[in-house]
Design an enzyme around this catalytic site. Structure first.
Site, PDB file in Angstrom:
ATOM      1  N   CYS A   9      -3.038   1.236   6.779  1.00  0.00           N
ATOM      2  CA  CYS A   9      -3.182   0.769   8.128  1.00  0.00           C
ATOM      3  C   CYS A   9      -3.463   1.538   9.049  1.00  0.00           C
ATOM      4  CB  CYS A   9      -1.744   0.041   8.740  1.00  0.00           C
ATOM      5  SG  CYS A   9      -0.556   1.143   8.606  1.00  0.00           S
ATOM      6  N   GLU A  32       4.846  -4.101  12.366  1.00  0.00           N
ATOM      7  CA  GLU A  32       3.990  -3.152  12.343  1.00  0.00           C
ATOM      8  C   GLU A  32       2.673  -3.928  11.446  1.00  0.00           C
ATOM      9  OE1 GLU A  32       5.144  -0.169  14.514  1.00  0.00           O
ATOM     10  OE2 GLU A  32       3.088  -0.356  13.447  1.00  0.00           O
ATOM     11  N   GLU A  81       8.585   2.917  14.513  1.00  0.00           N
ATOM     12  CA  GLU A  81       9.337   3.336  13.346  1.00  0.00           C
ATOM     13  C   GLU A  81       9.720   4.758  13.282  1.00  0.00           C
ATOM     14  OE1 GLU A  81       9.376   0.341  10.319  1.00  0.00           O
ATOM     15  OE2 GLU A  81       7.368   0.597  10.102  1.00  0.00           O
ATOM     16  N   ASN A  89       0.632  -1.079  -0.015  1.00  0.00           N
ATOM     17  CA  ASN A  89       0.028   0.114   0.087  1.00  0.00           C
ATOM     18  C   ASN A  89       0.889   1.302  -0.053  1.00  0.00           C
ATOM     19  OD1 ASN A  89       0.882  -0.385   2.707  1.00  0.00           O
ATOM     20  ND2 ASN A  89      -1.129   0.606   3.447  1.00  0.00           N
TER      21      ASN A  89
END
Ligand code: ADP
Length: 497
Positions: free
Chosen positions: A284, A250, A462, A152
């Protein structure tokens, strides 16, 4: 004949050892082939990991500022090539051009930030408990890092992991998503041209079980950094964890955008439309649940319906388009199946709910709105990863926060209100790694930590300095210039004995 693209191993573009390839297609026009890509297997993983292992020593001894300069060079090239790269992303992934530009920009800002880390990468210098002794920490790389990314954000995601990993002195093997290999190939062309030495960054394209899994379990891989689904993340955690590798995960989100009864409803609805439908909901951090106070819910839903009427669905290259296709036929079926589930569960299907593949000729789905869902319905609990927003009506702030927190995920949350005290209470109570006030759940920034709580992650963040924490090992160093043996706590001068 489609253009053929190779793996990048040890500074050379090479075919998969098994000779197998696959075709990558445009989700807006599945008949249009983007290119032919290597269908890598365990032998390619071996070759890439071996190159990364061999390059490790020299790279970790290359001064961090010089590593940063190479990243800065790559970043400048990304800036120059941004329009062309954005077009590549739209063709291979489907999202609208503006959104693809954001994807490239995410890679650029990561490069800008991380190149500077070459001259920071701070350790601590602290007072020693003993006289004539210096105490400090220094950072070194973890080693060989396997990077596994989703489709994505096909350029941002590899870059977000690659740049910090490289500046910290790690060598890497990247396995991008099978649906978006070209964006990763383009990124690696840039790395090569920028002067990343052979073996330091390696790319193998292909599928999860065939290429991703052998990378996860390879004995010479020290760390896996993964972004993708919860199911695969759990599998990676189990396999890599069994070998005591570092694992950074993640995973999903079912992010709530909370609208309290005093919110600026225009602002909230504009935010919900952007948070829920940009990237066709395939983020997400997408605002997939709207948790709305029942006192304003009718008006919010009316305004949403109105706003959705101007969401033009189409090819992302067309400047009129607001919502591009879904990534592939499987995802189209999955998103549609959730519409069936929502209807069966008794939620009101207000807008959309239709596949548009036959009329539009690609993997298109109509932006969809459910109202009157209850918090426990599957459409309110499971990540759909498509253009579907579910409205859950609640009474008061307490229920709003409890519903917002009532999923297994905890990536991003948003609250709209004009009342400072209510806002601060919500910000403090929401169980999420990212919280937005009067803004939708998407739109993080590179210099701040990114990640989630609960089943979204495994405790890592991150981006920003948090990425440096992930990709380094800390060495604690004591420098004694007392000229005698000092036995730490035993010789503690301030000790009562
Ligand atoms: P999504 O649903 O977003 O496609 P996935 O978790 O299926 O998410 O995929 C994310 C990345 O993980 C992709 O690069 C995919 O190829 C890879 N992957 C899928 N299955 C595995 C696996 N068993 N081991 C390692 N990587 C995998």
């Amino acid at each position: 004949m489609p253009d053929a693209f190779l793996n990048y191993i040890d500074g050379k573009w090479v075919p998969a050892a098994n000779g197998e390839t696959y075709l990558d297609t445009n989700p807006a026009r599945p008949g249009e082939v983007i290119g032919e890509f290597q269908r890598s297997g365990p032998e390619d993983v071996d070759a890439a990991v071996s190159a990364a292992s061999q390059a490790q020593d020299e790279w970790r001894h290359t001064p961090a500022p010089l590593r940063g300069e190479i990243i800065a060079r790559a970043t400048r090239m990304l800036v120059e090539r941004k329009p062309e790269l954005a077009e590549t992303i739209t063709k291979e992934m489907g999202k609208v051009l503006v959104d693809s530009g954001y994807d490239v920009q995410g890679a650029i800002t990561s490069g800008e930030y991380m190149s500077g880390e070459g001259r920071r990468m701070f350790g601590d210098t602290v007072p020693s408990g003993l006289p004539n002794r210096l105490a400090m920490t220094v950072r070194g790389p973890v080693g060989v890092v396997g990077i596994i990314t989703p489709w994505n954000l096909p350029m941002l995601m590899p870059a977000w992991k690659l740049f910090p990993a490289l500046v910290c002195g790690n060598t890497v093997v990247v396995k991008p998503a099978e649906d978006t290999p070209l964006s990763a190939v383009r990124l690696f062309e840039v790395l090569e041209e920028a002067g990343v030495p052979p073996g330091v960054a390696n790319l193998i394209t292909g599928f999860g079980p065939e290429a991703g899994q052998p990378l996860t379990t390879h004995p010479d891989v020290d760390m896996i950094s993964f972004t993708g689904s919860r199911a695969v993340g759990k599998q990676i955690a189990t396999l890599a964890g069994a070998e005591l590798k570092h694992v950074s995960l993640e995973m999903g989100g079912k992010n709530a955008l909370v609208v309290l009864d005093d919110a600026d409803l225009g602002e909230a609805v504009t935010g919900a439309l952007w948070g829920g439908f940009s990237t066709t909901g395939q983020r997400c951090t997408a605002s997939s649940r709207l948790v709305v106070d029942s006192r304003v819910a009718n008006e919010v839903v009316e305004r949403l319906v109105d706003g959705m009427s101007s969401l033009v669905v189409g090819d992302g290259l067309d400047p009129e388009t607001k919502v591009g296709p879904l990534i592939n036929a499987k995802q189209l079926e999955r998103v549609h199946s959730y519409t069936g589930i929502g209807v069966e569960e008794g939620a009101d299907l207000v807008v959309g709910g239709e596949k548009l593949d036959e009329s539009f000729g690609g993997h298109f789905y109509a932006p969809t709105l459910f109202d009157h869902a209850t918090a426990d319905m599957r459409i309110a609990q499971e990540e759909i990863f498509g253009p579907t927003i579910t409205v859950i009506r609640v009474d008061g702030d307490e229920e709003a926060i409890s519903v917002a927190n009532g999923t297994r995920y905890g990536l991003s949350a948003a609250v709209y209100t004009r009342d400072t005290a209510r806002a601060l209470r919500a910000v403090s109570e929401l169980e999420a790694g990212l919280v937005y006030l009067n803004a939708p759940t998407i739109g993080s920034e590179i210099h701040l930590p990114f990640g989630g709580v609960k089943d979204t992650g495994n405790g890592h963040r991150e981006s920003g300095t948090a990425a440096i924490e992930q990709f380094t090992e800390i060495k604690t160093v004591f420098l004694d210039f007392s000229g005698t043996l000092q036995r730490a706590h035993i010789d503690e001068p301030t000790s009562p004995d």
